[in-house]
Write an enzyme that holds these catalytic residues in place. Structure first.
Site, PDB file in Angstrom:
ATOM      1  N   GLU A 181       0.992  -1.152  -0.043  1.00 39.55           N
ATOM      2  CA  GLU A 181       0.083   0.135   0.071  1.00 39.55           C
ATOM      3  C   GLU A 181       0.782   1.145  -0.170  1.00 39.55           C
ATOM      4  O   GLU A 181       0.463   2.247  -0.686  1.00 39.55           O
ATOM      5  CB  GLU A 181      -0.956   0.088   1.078  1.00 39.55           C
ATOM      6  CG  GLU A 181      -2.168  -0.911   1.175  1.00 39.55           C
ATOM      7  CD  GLU A 181      -3.127  -0.692   0.211  1.00 39.55           C
ATOM      8  OE1 GLU A 181      -4.188  -0.165   0.570  1.00 39.55           O
ATOM      9  OE2 GLU A 181      -2.815  -0.761  -1.216  1.00 39.55           O
ATOM     10  N   THR A 235      -7.091   7.962  -6.345  1.00 36.60           N
ATOM     11  CA  THR A 235      -6.824   8.212  -4.784  1.00 36.60           C
ATOM     12  C   THR A 235      -6.038   9.216  -4.766  1.00 36.60           C
ATOM     13  O   THR A 235      -6.482  10.135  -3.773  1.00 36.60           O
ATOM     14  CB  THR A 235      -6.227   6.810  -4.413  1.00 36.60           C
ATOM     15  OG1 THR A 235      -6.988   5.783  -4.378  1.00 36.60           O
ATOM     16  CG2 THR A 235      -5.757   7.043  -2.801  1.00 36.60           C
TER      17      THR A 235
END
Length: 367
Positions: A181, A235
Site C-alpha cells: 500500500e 486516490t
C-alpha cells in the site's frame, strides 16, 4: 455481547520494500498474537506446489473514519494463483499473468501490489531456495474505492504464507500488505487490514501500528449497497482535494460521529451506524463534488430506506447500509437512477454482506 480484539505491531512508516520491518511489540493486556510455527532464523519448506487464495473488497473510511476505519465485503475481491516455478530465480517472484480488470497493471513485481506483498512475505520468511510464479485474477475494478490494490496485496501475502504452511500470523501479513500500500497508494491500513482480518477494523495508531478488530454481532443482518459508476476517481487526486487544516468544531463533530459509529458496530445498531456513516463534515464535502451526482445519489439512498450513505474509500463507489437484502436491491436501483439523472453516469449496483473471515486459502496442490 460485544468484543474488541486489539494488537500492536511496531512498524517504521518510512521502511523500504527491500527491508520490511517485522519486529512485533506485544500488549499483553489486549491481544496475544499467535505464535509462529517456524524458527525466524531458518527457512520454512513449501508444503504445496501451488495454492490459490482470495481476498475480499473493502469499504474504507466509513464516513467520519478517514484513514482509521474500514470493513471487508463478502462475495467480491481478487484471487491469486501461486506456484513453485523452477524457471524463477530462487528467492524471487515472477508475475506470469493478470486477468480481469487489471489488464493495465504492470507485471513487474516491484511495481505491482500483489508482487510487492509477495516479496515482502518471502523476505519475512527468508525464502531463498525456491522461486515463485504468481497470476492475479482481478475481480475488483481499479480506482473504484473498494480497496482494489489492498485486495491484491492481501491475496498475495496469504498465498505465499500458506504455500509454506502458514507460519506468519495475520498481523505480520498486514505488515506485508502495508509495504504494498505504501508503494502504490499511500501508507494507510484501512483497506488492507480488514481485507486480511475480515470484519470491521479500527487503526488506533500508525506509529507503532495498532489495530483493533470490532466484532459486529452475528445475530444482526447487515447489507452493503455498493453502487459503482463508470467514472475514475484516482486516490491521489481525491486525497489532494482534502483540506490541509480543519476547524475545531469539525474536529469535535467528526470525532463524536466516529465514536458513535464504533459503538453502533459493536452493538449491532444499524440505525446508529447509518446515521454516523452519513455525517462526515471533513472529507466527504470535499470529495462528493468531484463525483458527478454523488449528492443526489446519497439523498436517493436515504429516501429509499437506507440507514445511511457515504463515499466508499476515495470513491467513486457510493455505499449505503440496510438490514434487508431485498430493500438493498431497491435502494441500489434508486442510486443507479440518481447517478444517471444527476451525474449522467452509468452505474452498477451490488448488495453484499459483511465478510467476517478476510483473506483465505481456497485451494492447494500438495508437493
Amino acid at each position: 455481547m460485544t468484543s474488541v480484539c486489539c494488537f500492536q505491531l511496531k512498524v517504521n512508516p518510512t521502511s523500504s520494500i527491500s527491508k520490511p520491518q517485522t519486529h512485533l511489540r506485544f500488549n499483553p493486556s489486549t491481544f496475544a498474537l499467535p505464535s509462529s510455527s517456524y524458527s525466524k532464523s531458518g527457512e520454512p519448506q513449501p508444503l504445496y506446489s501451488s495454492v490459490k487464495s482470495f481476498a475480499p473488497a473493502t469499504v474504507a473510511n466509513l464516513g467520519p473514519g478517514f484513514d482509521f476505519l474500514g470493513c471487508a465485503v463478502d462475495g467480491i475481491g481478487d484471487y491469486v494463483n501461486l506456484r513453485i516455478d523452477p524457471e524463477v530465480h530462487p528467492g524471487e517472484v515472477s508475475i506470469s499473468h493478470i486477468s480481469g480488470a487489471g489488464s493495465k497493471l504492470s507485471k513487474n513485481p516491484l511495481w505491482n501490489c500483489a508482487g510487492i506483498a509477495a516479496i515482502a512475505v518471502m523476505k519475512m520468511l527468508k525464502v531463498r531456495s525456491v522461486g515463485l510464479s504468481l497470476s492475479l485474477e482481478k475481480g475488483l475494478p481499479l480506482g473504484s474505492g473498494l480497496g482494489s490494490s489492498a485486495a491484491s496485496a492481501a491475496a498475495a501475502a496469504v498465498a505465499v504464507n500458506e504455500l509454506f504452511g502458514g507460519p506468519l500470523s495475520t498481523s505480520e501479513l498486514v505488515i506485508a500488505g502495508l509495504e504494498s500500500e505504501a508503494k502504490v497508494s499511500g501508507y494507510h491500513a484501512d483497506n488492507v487490514a480488514p481485507s486480511i482480518l475480515g470484519g470491521f477494523v479500527l487503526i488506533r495508531s500508525y506509529d507503532p501500528l495498532e489495530l483493533m478488530q470490532l466484532k459486529f454481532p452475528h445475530d444482526k443482518n447487515l447489507f452493503f449497497v455498493l453502487v459503482n459508476p463508470e467514472f475514475e476517481a484516482p486516490t491521489k487526486k481525491m486525497r489532494a482535494a482534502l483540506p490541509p487544516e480543519i476547524t475545531m468544531s469539525h474536529h469535535v463533530w467528526n470525532s463524536s460521529q466516529a465514536g458513535a459509529l464504533v459503538a453502533s458496530v459493536l452493538q449491532g445498531d444499524l440505525n446508529g451506524l447509518g446515521k454516523a456513516l452519513s455525517s462526515d463534515k471533513i472529507v466527504e464535502p470535499r470529495r462528493a463534488p468531484l463525483i458527478p451526482g454523488m449528492g443526489a445519489v446519497k439523498k436517493a439512498a436515504i429516501e429509499a430506506g437506507a440507514f445511511g450513505c457515504t463515499i466508499s474509500g476515495a470513491g467513486p463507489t457510493a455505499v449505503a447500509v440496510t438490514d434487508n437484502e431485498e430493500r438493498g436491491r431497491e435502494i441500489g436501483e434508486r442510486m443507479v437512477e440518481a447517478f444517471m439523472k444527476e451525474g449522467n453516469l452509468k452505474a452498477l449496483a451490488m448488495v453484499k454482506q459483511l465478510d467476517r473471515v478476510g483473506a483465505r486459502l481456497v485451494s492447494s496442490v500438495p508437493r
